[in-house]
Motif scaffolding. Structure first.
Motif: not given
Length: 177
Positions: A84-110
């Motif tokens: 349960g902990a392993a599957s929950g950690a994997l599901a949490g890792r793949l979850t993106d809540v709020g602002i898109n992480d890739q968008f933030m990384k791209d914008a923060a490149g400036a």
């Protein structure tokens, strides 16, 4: 509808300080946030995101609890907890809540290396009171989805740093003749 704001700061500490200040405003019901993330550009150019909530840890804890309960049903609570902990950690890792992480990384490149930025996903806010509280904190507005008047007011409030910190001296009285 939510608005996105990205403000650059000279240091990670300053960005964290402003995030704490905005979260305090949220506790006073002056602003409602969907997300508040500090992005840091390290000296080697890597972007590090400081999320408000660690979804991997939350998923592992939740998965471990449910795994334990299901494991009790099949008389294997330790195996259930581990799976349960392993599957929950994997599901949490793949979850993106709020602002898109890739968008933030791209914008923060400036950002310049060694600096940080604050991303805010604003659902609602009492504009005049929030801007009054942010008056003089510094920072540079990099991106925003506000209309032009709100964006100009935000820029003005952040830039009021030098004028708000320096008291104006009274003019000297003329010397008697």
């Amino acid at each position: 509808m939510s608005d996105l704001v990205f403000i650059a700061f000279p240091s990670e500490d300053k960005a964290e300080q402003v995030r704490r200040q905005i979260l305090a405003l949220q506790r006073e019901y002056l602003i409602e946030l969907g997300d508040a993330v500090v992005a840091v550009k390290t000296a080697d150019g890597q972007i590090k995101l400081n999320q408000m909530m660690n979804m991997t840890a939350a998923g592992a804890a939740s998965g471990g609890l449910w795994g334990t309960l299901i494991g009790f049903i099949f008389l294997m609570p330790l195996l259930g907890t581990a799976v349960g902990a392993a599957s929950g950690a994997l599901a949490g890792r793949l979850t993106d809540v709020g602002i898109n992480d890739q968008f933030m990384k791209d914008a923060a490149g400036a950002l310049q290396p060694g600096t940080a930025g604050l991303f805010l996903l604003v659902r609602r806010m009492t504009t005049d009171k929030v801007l009054a509280d942010l008056r003089g904190v510094g920072g540079t507005v990099m991106r925003t989805s506000f209309d032009e008047t709100k964006e100009a007011a935000l820029r003005e409030a952040l830039a009021a740093c030098a004028t708000a910190a320096t008291p104006v001296a009274a003019p000297a009285a003329p010397a008697p003749a």
